[in-house]
Design an enzyme around this catalytic site. Structure first.
Site, PDB file in Angstrom:
ATOM      1  N   ARG A  31      34.475  55.437  30.971  1.00  0.00           N
ATOM      2  CA  ARG A  31      33.509  55.665  31.049  1.00  0.00           C
ATOM      3  C   ARG A  31      33.277  56.791  33.009  1.00  0.00           C
ATOM      4  NH1 ARG A  31      27.362  51.541  30.392  1.00  0.00           N
ATOM      5  NH2 ARG A  31      28.965  51.572  28.513  1.00  0.00           N
ATOM      6  N   HIS A  51      29.873  57.559  22.090  1.00  0.00           N
ATOM      7  CA  HIS A  51      29.885  56.415  22.697  1.00  0.00           C
ATOM      8  C   HIS A  51      30.416  55.469  21.792  1.00  0.00           C
ATOM      9  CE1 HIS A  51      29.362  52.604  24.632  1.00  0.00           C
ATOM     10  NE2 HIS A  51      27.785  52.305  24.952  1.00  0.00           N
ATOM     11  N   GLN A  76      30.597  52.029  21.060  1.00  0.00           N
ATOM     12  CA  GLN A  76      29.107  50.964  20.428  1.00  0.00           C
ATOM     13  C   GLN A  76      28.852  51.380  19.064  1.00  0.00           C
ATOM     14  OE1 GLN A  76      26.915  49.834  22.790  1.00  0.00           O
ATOM     15  NE2 GLN A  76      26.363  48.904  20.592  1.00  0.00           N
ATOM     16  N   ASP A 131      17.333  54.222  21.152  1.00  0.00           N
ATOM     17  CA  ASP A 131      18.146  53.832  22.482  1.00  0.00           C
ATOM     18  C   ASP A 131      17.124  54.094  23.560  1.00  0.00           C
ATOM     19  OD1 ASP A 131      20.171  53.859  24.409  1.00  0.00           O
ATOM     20  OD2 ASP A 131      21.044  55.388  24.162  1.00  0.00           O
ATOM     21  N   CYS A 139      21.401  50.244  21.006  1.00  0.00           N
ATOM     22  CA  CYS A 139      22.580  49.147  21.939  1.00  0.00           C
ATOM     23  C   CYS A 139      22.866  48.703  23.046  1.00  0.00           C
ATOM     24  CB  CYS A 139      23.802  50.844  22.138  1.00  0.00           C
ATOM     25  SG  CYS A 139      23.227  51.883  23.471  1.00  0.00           S
ATOM     26  N   ARG A 182      30.541  43.979  20.685  1.00  0.00           N
ATOM     27  CA  ARG A 182      31.205  44.833  21.408  1.00  0.00           C
ATOM     28  C   ARG A 182      32.690  43.847  21.989  1.00  0.00           C
ATOM     29  NH1 ARG A 182      29.118  48.915  23.997  1.00  0.00           N
ATOM     30  NH2 ARG A 182      31.000  49.288  24.686  1.00  0.00           N
TER      31      ARG A 182
END
Ligand code: CP
Ligand code: NVA
Length: 301
Positions: free
Chosen positions: A101, A128, A131, A220, A260, A288
């Site tokens: 990340r 991402h 996701q 988001d 998300c 996830r």
């Protein structure tokens, strides 16, 4: 050949669809997993905070029989000037895979170029992809199929939006984005998809137009990690892009709502919507875990 998963387009369309189906299968047999990661160690290298990505990968790795190694960049020699390339060459000798990340997508690219182990993007400023796989899985779970779906993405044209653009192209989902002109998704991402798939990406500044007849309404955060300096400006420009019950009344009656997470309630989404019947955000968060397993199994055999 060693494979990485840094963007959705690192997969073929068939591999992408297969990972979604394998994720659904993992969900249906959570504690009956084989142990494809037995005797394997996976590094977790996080430059930014995380709740879902870190924990879902840690648990997925554990449930698949593997071991995690937490890599805090601040405690590594990288913080004292060792190059990313040398770090990549060394970690490749110890680990069997690594989840990243990062603040800058360039970090993942530089690391992957020297890495002989699979590199998984657990979020960068550009993408991402993990996701987006969970998002597609959730749509398939609740709508039965990805075929014929219309998805409206409302808000900031950010990393999550970029990965959704790529995913919707692979899944042949009709995607309409409602973003203010200042915060449209990345133009290179759009051009690449337009060229590769010969399809137009529809972007409007009118959220009501975007959600009309939508099966899925997605939003988001307005201020992503690393953008805190632009907080006030972004909130002001994005204020008409809130997903609230008035906006939802323009989507299909059985539309689902995705986010998300983490959510900033009262900004991009209201309590009423996120806690309402149409919201599937906590199923999406759970997914996830199942998608992390399918991604790990695909890359680390
Ligand atoms: N959705 C997501 O990636 O959440 P975290 O930032 O908590 O990992
Ligand atoms: N766009 C958000 C997603 C968080 C999971 C961010 O980058 O902070």
């Amino acid at each position: 050949m060693n494979r990485h998963f840094t963007t959705i387009l690192d997969l073929t369309a068939d591999e992408f669809m297969d990972i979604i189906d394998r994720s659904l299968a993992y969900k249906h047999r959570r504690y009956k997993n084989k142990k494809p990661l037995k005797n394997k160690s996976i590094g977790l290298f996080f430059e930014k905070p995380s709740t879902r990505t870190r924990v879902s990968f840690e648990v997925a790795i554990y449930e698949l029989g593997g071991n995690t190694v937490n890599l805090n960049p601040k405690e590594m020699q990288i913080g004292r000037g060792e190059t990313l390339q040398d770090t990549s060459r060394v970690l490749s000798r110890y680990l069997d895979g690594i989840v990243f990340r990062v603040l800058s997508h360039r970090t993942i690219q530089t690391f992957s170029e020297c890495s002989t182990i699979p590199v998984i993007n657990g979020l960068s400023d550009m993408y991402h992809p993990c996701q987006a796989i969970a998002d597609m899985m959730t749509i398939k779970e609740f709508k039965g199929s990805l075929k014929g779906i219309k998805l409206a993405y409302v808000g900031d044209g950010n990393n999550v939006a970029n990965s959704l653009i790529q995913s919707c192209a692979y899944a042949d989902i009709e995607l309409v984005l409602a973003c203010p002109e200042e915060y449209n998704p990345d133009s290179n991402v759009i051009e690449e998809i337009q060229e590769k798939f010969k399809r137009d990406i529809r972007i409007t500044a009118d959220p009501f137009e975007a959600v009309k007849d939508a099966d899925v309404v997605y939003t988001d955060v307005w201020v992503s990690m690393g953008q805190e300096g632009d907080k006030d400006k972004k909130i002001e420009i994005l204020k008409d892009f809130q997903v609230n019950s008035t906006l939802m009344s323009h989507a299909k009656k059985d539309a689902i709502v995705l986010h998300c997470l983490p959510a900033y309630r009262g900004l991009e989404i209201t309590d009423e919507v996120i806690d309402g019947q149409q919201s599937k955000v906590f199923d999406q968060a759970e997914n996830r875990l199942h998608t992390a397993k399918a991604i790990l199994e695909f890359l680390i055999k």
